[in-house]
Motif scaffolding. Structure first.
Motif, PDB file in Angstrom:
ATOM      1  N   TRP A 252       0.813  -1.224   0.000  1.00  0.00           N
ATOM      2  CA  TRP A 252       0.000   0.000   0.000  1.00  0.00           C
ATOM      3  C   TRP A 252       0.848   1.277   0.000  1.00  0.00           C
ATOM      4  CZ3 TRP A 252      -5.082   0.607  -0.887  1.00  0.00           C
ATOM      5  CH2 TRP A 252      -5.610   1.891  -0.683  1.00  0.00           C
ATOM      6  N   THR A 256       1.084   4.352  -2.909  1.00  0.00           N
ATOM      7  CA  THR A 256       0.878   5.806  -2.787  1.00  0.00           C
ATOM      8  C   THR A 256       2.063   6.567  -3.390  1.00  0.00           C
ATOM      9  OG1 THR A 256       1.884   5.995  -0.584  1.00  0.00           O
ATOM     10  CG2 THR A 256      -0.469   5.513  -0.656  1.00  0.00           C
ATOM     11  N   THR A 264      -5.572   7.702  -8.835  1.00  0.00           N
ATOM     12  CA  THR A 264      -6.530   6.886  -8.090  1.00  0.00           C
ATOM     13  C   THR A 264      -5.940   5.522  -7.730  1.00  0.00           C
ATOM     14  OG1 THR A 264      -8.391   7.920  -9.240  1.00  0.00           O
ATOM     15  CG2 THR A 264      -8.798   5.752  -8.253  1.00  0.00           C
ATOM     16  N   ILE A 265      -6.031   5.172  -6.443  1.00  0.00           N
ATOM     17  CA  ILE A 265      -5.763   3.785  -6.044  1.00  0.00           C
ATOM     18  C   ILE A 265      -7.122   3.120  -5.870  1.00  0.00           C
ATOM     19  CG2 ILE A 265      -4.853   2.229  -4.278  1.00  0.00           C
ATOM     20  CD1 ILE A 265      -2.874   4.342  -3.459  1.00  0.00           C
ATOM     21  N   TYR A 290      -8.600   7.408  -3.118  1.00  0.00           N
ATOM     22  CA  TYR A 290      -8.448   6.026  -2.663  1.00  0.00           C
ATOM     23  C   TYR A 290      -9.839   5.396  -2.671  1.00  0.00           C
ATOM     24  CZ  TYR A 290      -3.882   7.630  -0.854  1.00  0.00           C
ATOM     25  OH  TYR A 290      -2.625   8.152  -0.717  1.00  0.00           O
TER      26      TYR A 290
END
Ligand SMILES: [Zn+2]
Length: 346
Positions: A252, A256, A264-265, A290
């Motif tokens: 994660w 980022t 966009t994640i 997110y």
């Protein structure tokens, strides 16, 4: 009928292959399906082991992915006929509440994942199963039962993540973690079909070749390369437009760092752990998004299967096993060593 069941949680020793299970009766709005192929899913392992805070009806038959032939109809089924060759969208809901009508069945108070939260004795890892007619989709004519069982739910899940939620467009650059797995291989092919570019992350050279053959634009090996540095090289320091996440804790923070400003994640899972650090500065100064995504609607299954029908997306079957070799299926799935889906044939 034959099927795999367990009546307590634990290791693979709790799995029982039996031939004396009762054939289920289709209820109101349901069809009885003769299963021709079932595909495995991480849900199978979670259900077998048990999940803290979740109550599984026991005995339990797992299996969220399945395709087969309609054998009988319950009352009030008008959209499906006996003999139809179909595949199942495994996201069950009531179909009538305001959330279902709005197109968000995951918010339905009756939302249940087939063969995971349903039961007792439901799921596709058996000779027969009953499913709601609204979750049944015609099998694309050019695919086998094994192929469509392997691809249907994964592709629909990927479709919801990238098309519905992250609004992928032509020219976007997308970082795909776990690119050689079930959803990863579907993502690589769908990204290509949409005219977007993928950076596929894998953990071995075998898997690198697989995703490259599926059309990945760039392939990175997480064991020998520093992902953020390579992503910044490829994107000329801009970062990717979308990160396709399902790994969680292990990736994660790096996700980022790889994301462009305004990018966009989107995530549908966290197989390596549920908590990760969040630098809130990125959220406001970089205005990143997110997004969560959970499973898919029957409509999304239908839309995404058109890409299977057209030949732009193909099922990747890593292992084809007879249902009675279920223990081996669980071991292979848990090991993470199989590229693509594990398919079981009753
Ligand atoms: Zn509902």
């Amino acid at each position: 009928m034959k099927g795999v069941t367990f009546d307590r949680h634990g290791g693979t020793e709790v799995l029982q292959y039996r031939d004396d299970l009762p054939i289920p009766e289709p209820g109101y709005g349901e069809v009885l399906l003769r299963i021709k192929a079932a595909a495995m899913n991480y849900n199978d392992i979670w259900a077998r082991q048990g999940v803290p805070g979740m109550d599984f009806p026991l005995p339990h038959i797992s299996g969220t992915d399945g395709a087969g032939i309609v054998e009988a109809l319950g009352p009030n089924v008008t959209t499906v006929a006996v003999g139809d060759e179909v595949v199942v969208n495994g996201a069950f809901s009531c179909g009538d509440c305001v959330e279902c009508v709005r197109g968000w069945p995951m918010f339905c108070p009756k939302f249940r994942i087939w063969g995971f939260e349903t039961g007792p004795n439901q799921g596709s890892e058996a000779e027969y199963a009953t499913v709601p007619a609204r979750n049944v989709i015609p099998k694309p004519g050019n695919t086998s039962f094994e192929e469509v069982a392997a691809i249907s739910n994964v592709l629909a899940t990927v479709w919801r993540m990238l098309v519905t939620r992250a609004r992928m467009g032509a020219g976007d650059c997308i970082l795909v973690w776990g690119a050689a797995g079930g959803i990863g291989t579907a993502a690589i092919q769908l990204i290509r079909a949409f005219g977007a570019k993928s950076i596929a992350v894998v953990g071995s050279e075998d898997k690198a070749k697989l995703v490259s053959d599926l059309g990945a634009d760039y392939v990175l090996n997480r064991k020998s390369q520093r992902i953020t540095r390579e992503v910044m090289k490829i994107t000329r320091k801009r970062g990717v437009d979308i990160v396709f996440e399902h790994s969680g804790a292990a990736t994660w923070e790096e996700s980022t760092h790889c994301l462009r400003w305004g990018g966009t994640i989107v995530t549908c899972g966290a197989t390596t752990g549920f908590t990760a650090p969040l630098d809130i500065r990125f959220l406001w100064t970089k205005q990143q998004n997110y997004l969560g995504s959970h499973f898919a609607t029957t409509a999304e299954s239908r839309d995404s299967l058109r890409f299977v029908e057209s030949g732009q997306v193909k099922a990747v079957i890593g292992e084809l096993l007879p249902l009675k070799e279920i223990v081996r299926g669980h071991e292979l799935l848990a090991s993470g060593g199989v590229a693509g889906k594990i398919v079981l044939v009753p």
